[in-house]
Scaffold this active site. Sequence first.
Site, PDB file in Angstrom:
ATOM      1  N   GLY A 156       0.858  -1.216   0.182  1.00  0.00           N
ATOM      2  CA  GLY A 156      -0.026   0.202  -0.049  1.00  0.00           C
ATOM      3  C   GLY A 156       0.620   1.272  -0.148  1.00  0.00           C
ATOM      4  N   ALA A 157       2.006   1.306  -0.869  1.00  0.00           N
ATOM      5  CA  ALA A 157       3.072   2.278  -0.881  1.00  0.00           C
ATOM      6  C   ALA A 157       2.659   3.468  -1.615  1.00  0.00           C
ATOM      7  CB  ALA A 157       4.157   1.640  -0.907  1.00  0.00           C
TER       8      ALA A 157
ATOM      9  N   ALA B  58     -11.495  -6.572  11.308  1.00  0.00           N
ATOM     10  CA  ALA B  58     -10.111  -7.171  10.531  1.00  0.00           C
ATOM     11  C   ALA B  58      -8.984  -6.656  11.358  1.00  0.00           C
ATOM     12  CB  ALA B  58     -10.545  -6.605   9.170  1.00  0.00           C
ATOM     13  N   LYS B  59      -9.033  -5.449  11.834  1.00  0.00           N
ATOM     14  CA  LYS B  59      -7.928  -4.457  12.460  1.00  0.00           C
ATOM     15  C   LYS B  59      -7.710  -5.407  13.788  1.00  0.00           C
ATOM     16  CE  LYS B  59      -6.594  -1.756   9.647  1.00  0.00           C
ATOM     17  NZ  LYS B  59      -5.058  -1.999   8.736  1.00  0.00           N
TER      18      LYS B  59
ATOM     19  N   TYR C 143     -14.299  -3.415   9.323  1.00  0.00           N
ATOM     20  CA  TYR C 143     -13.007  -3.109   9.565  1.00  0.00           C
ATOM     21  C   TYR C 143     -12.347  -3.150  10.948  1.00  0.00           C
ATOM     22  CZ  TYR C 143      -9.513   0.821   9.563  1.00  0.00           C
ATOM     23  OH  TYR C 143      -8.334   1.576   9.569  1.00  0.00           O
TER      24      TYR C 143
ATOM     25  N   SER D 259      -4.693  -0.523  14.128  1.00  0.00           N
ATOM     26  CA  SER D 259      -5.356   0.677  14.174  1.00  0.00           C
ATOM     27  C   SER D 259      -5.917   0.884  15.638  1.00  0.00           C
ATOM     28  CB  SER D 259      -6.799   0.616  13.032  1.00  0.00           C
ATOM     29  OG  SER D 259      -7.775   1.809  13.391  1.00  0.00           O
TER      30      SER D 259
ATOM     31  N   ASN E 170       1.083  -2.686   5.211  1.00  0.00           N
ATOM     32  CA  ASN E 170       0.507  -1.439   5.541  1.00  0.00           C
ATOM     33  C   ASN E 170      -0.960  -1.214   4.895  1.00  0.00           C
ATOM     34  OD1 ASN E 170       0.239   1.982   5.904  1.00  0.00           O
ATOM     35  ND2 ASN E 170       0.111   1.369   3.610  1.00  0.00           N
TER      36      ASN E 170
HETATM   37  N1  LIG Z   1      -5.700   7.176   8.202  1.00  0.00           N
HETATM   38  C1  LIG Z   1      -6.145   6.661   9.536  1.00  0.00           C
HETATM   39  O1  LIG Z   1      -6.764   7.502   9.856  1.00  0.00           O
HETATM   40  C2  LIG Z   1      -5.696   5.472   9.610  1.00  0.00           C
HETATM   41  C3  LIG Z   1      -6.182   5.155  11.059  1.00  0.00           C
HETATM   42  C4  LIG Z   1      -5.751   3.919  11.543  1.00  0.00           C
HETATM   43  C5  LIG Z   1      -5.266   2.692  10.844  1.00  0.00           C
HETATM   44  N2  LIG Z   1      -5.068   3.096   9.344  1.00  0.00           N
HETATM   45  C6  LIG Z   1      -4.779   2.105   8.523  1.00  0.00           C
HETATM   46  O2  LIG Z   1      -3.415   2.269   8.085  1.00  0.00           O
HETATM   47  C7  LIG Z   1      -3.180   1.957   6.678  1.00  0.00           C
HETATM   48  C8  LIG Z   1      -2.931   3.027   5.721  1.00  0.00           C
HETATM   49  O3  LIG Z   1      -3.907   3.762   5.729  1.00  0.00           O
HETATM   50  P1  LIG Z   1      -3.881   5.369   4.891  1.00  0.00           P
HETATM   51  O4  LIG Z   1      -4.595   6.191   5.903  1.00  0.00           O
HETATM   52  O5  LIG Z   1      -2.494   5.739   4.761  1.00  0.00           O
HETATM   53  O6  LIG Z   1      -5.016   4.925   3.828  1.00  0.00           O
HETATM   54  P2  LIG Z   1      -4.595   5.106   2.075  1.00  0.00           P
HETATM   55  O7  LIG Z   1      -5.991   4.674   1.589  1.00  0.00           O
HETATM   56  O8  LIG Z   1      -4.104   6.216   1.906  1.00  0.00           O
HETATM   57  O9  LIG Z   1      -3.611   3.878   1.911  1.00  0.00           O
HETATM   58  C9  LIG Z   1      -3.988   2.496   1.900  1.00  0.00           C
HETATM   59  C10 LIG Z   1      -3.283   2.015   0.767  1.00  0.00           C
HETATM   60  O10 LIG Z   1      -3.497   0.609   0.489  1.00  0.00           O
HETATM   61  C11 LIG Z   1      -3.675   0.231  -0.785  1.00  0.00           C
HETATM   62  N3  LIG Z   1      -4.415  -0.936  -0.861  1.00  0.00           N
HETATM   63  C12 LIG Z   1      -5.878  -1.035  -0.442  1.00  0.00           C
HETATM   64  N4  LIG Z   1      -6.249  -2.067  -1.278  1.00  0.00           N
HETATM   65  C13 LIG Z   1      -5.070  -2.677  -1.850  1.00  0.00           C
HETATM   66  C14 LIG Z   1      -5.010  -4.071  -2.573  1.00  0.00           C
HETATM   67  N5  LIG Z   1      -5.983  -4.867  -2.701  1.00  0.00           N
HETATM   68  N6  LIG Z   1      -3.689  -4.334  -3.057  1.00  0.00           N
HETATM   69  C15 LIG Z   1      -2.675  -3.384  -3.048  1.00  0.00           C
HETATM   70  N7  LIG Z   1      -2.913  -2.313  -2.184  1.00  0.00           N
HETATM   71  C16 LIG Z   1      -3.936  -1.721  -1.702  1.00  0.00           C
HETATM   72  C17 LIG Z   1      -4.584   1.453  -1.282  1.00  0.00           C
HETATM   73  O11 LIG Z   1      -4.628   1.739  -2.549  1.00  0.00           O
HETATM   74  C18 LIG Z   1      -3.819   2.560  -0.551  1.00  0.00           C
HETATM   75  O12 LIG Z   1      -2.997   3.396  -1.447  1.00  0.00           O
HETATM   76  C19 LIG Z   1      -4.284   0.995   6.361  1.00  0.00           C
HETATM   77  O13 LIG Z   1      -4.093  -0.236   6.855  1.00  0.00           O
HETATM   78  C20 LIG Z   1      -5.416   1.764   7.297  1.00  0.00           C
HETATM   79  O14 LIG Z   1      -6.573   0.975   7.739  1.00  0.00           O
HETATM   80  C21 LIG Z   1      -5.201   4.425   8.851  1.00  0.00           C
END
Ligand SMILES: NC(=O)c1ccc[n+]([C@@H]2O[C@H](COP(=O)([O-])OP(=O)(O)OC[C@H]3O[C@@H](n4cnc5c(N)ncnc54)[C@H](O)[C@@H]3O)[C@@H](O)[C@H]2O)c1
Length: 250
Positions: free
Chosen positions: A14-15, A158-159, A155, A141, A86
């Site tokens: 997820g980079a 899963a977390k 969600y 999360s 991630n």
């Molecule tokens: N932003 C928040 O408030 C928050 C809080 C707690 C946890 N998180 C977790 O942190 C991580 C990153 O979140 P973020 O906020 O940067 O979100 P984001 O949507 O910017 O990043 C997640 C990335 O994962 C990629 N992804 C999703 N499904 C995919 C797949 N099937 N194959 C490959 N890549 C895939 C997406 O395209 C995206 O670029 C996630 O696991 C999210 O659940 C985010």
Amino acid sequence: MQIRFDGKAVAVSGAGHGFGRCIAETFAGLGARVFGCDLSAAELAETAKAGVTTEVVDLTDRAAATAWIRRIEAAMGSAIDVLVNNAGGVAGQEPRALEDVPDADWDRIFAVNVGAAFVLSRAAAPGMKRLGQGRIVNISSGAGLAPSLTGIQAYCSAKHAVVGLTRQLAHELGPFGITVNSVAPGFVRTNEATEKQWAAYGADGQRGLVARIAMQHLGSAQDIANAVVFFASDLAGFVNGQVLAVDGGK
Ligand SMILES: NC(=O)c1ccc[n+]([C@@H]2O[C@H](COP(=O)([O-])OP(=O)(O)OC[C@H]3O[C@@H](n4cnc5c(N)ncnc54)[C@H](O)[C@@H]3O)[C@@H](O)[C@H]2O)c1
């Protein structure tokens, strides 16, 4: 002690966006050879500007996810040193009443958040075992420790599963010199979904959310990346099976 990752192979799922991009850029800045995957070639192109080797991979395709790990190992001629699971999120979904949640939506969130962490860890672990060392960092999360602000049942579930996977793998892989830990971010505005969530709180809700954070402000992607770097570093060599909340304190 200066934290550096020169010569190390770091894989970040997820980079292409948000935390994942920031984590990949941070490791690249610390000397690592970084590999990142995501769904969007356009977003990965931004990440690649930091010297990250990027590839489009849909991690819900388990064979494709495993093949990505194998290609990294082949490129390095060795095992992956650090795997950051991630990729995740709410897969574009909105909160709904339990009785209105379709099977496919439930399954998709599990596949992205916990299935991908399972399959990438399964693929990377044998190489790490041969090397006698390795680091796996899973992004869970606040929703992995308590009910989710998103209101999305899958969600939150899963977390919580990501936290369970972290603890179980820490026990299984610890004897091989591999640590498995998790960063549990609080709410950070990183994408369309979090912007929607933020807007839905309204001015009062936003003030209330910030007021419940001891630091009195929202965190950033860099705050999350810094915690990942700690778990991946030599400083955390004896830290295993832990979940670090990075949420400004509640
Ligand atoms: N932003 C928040 O408030 C928050 C809080 C707690 C946890 N998180 C977790 O942190 C991580 C990153 O979140 P973020 O906020 O940067 O979100 P984001 O949507 O910017 O990043 C997640 C990335 O994962 C990629 N992804 C999703 N499904 C995919 C797949 N099937 N194959 C490959 N890549 C895939 C997406 O395209 C995206 O670029 C996630 O696991 C999210 O659940 C985010």
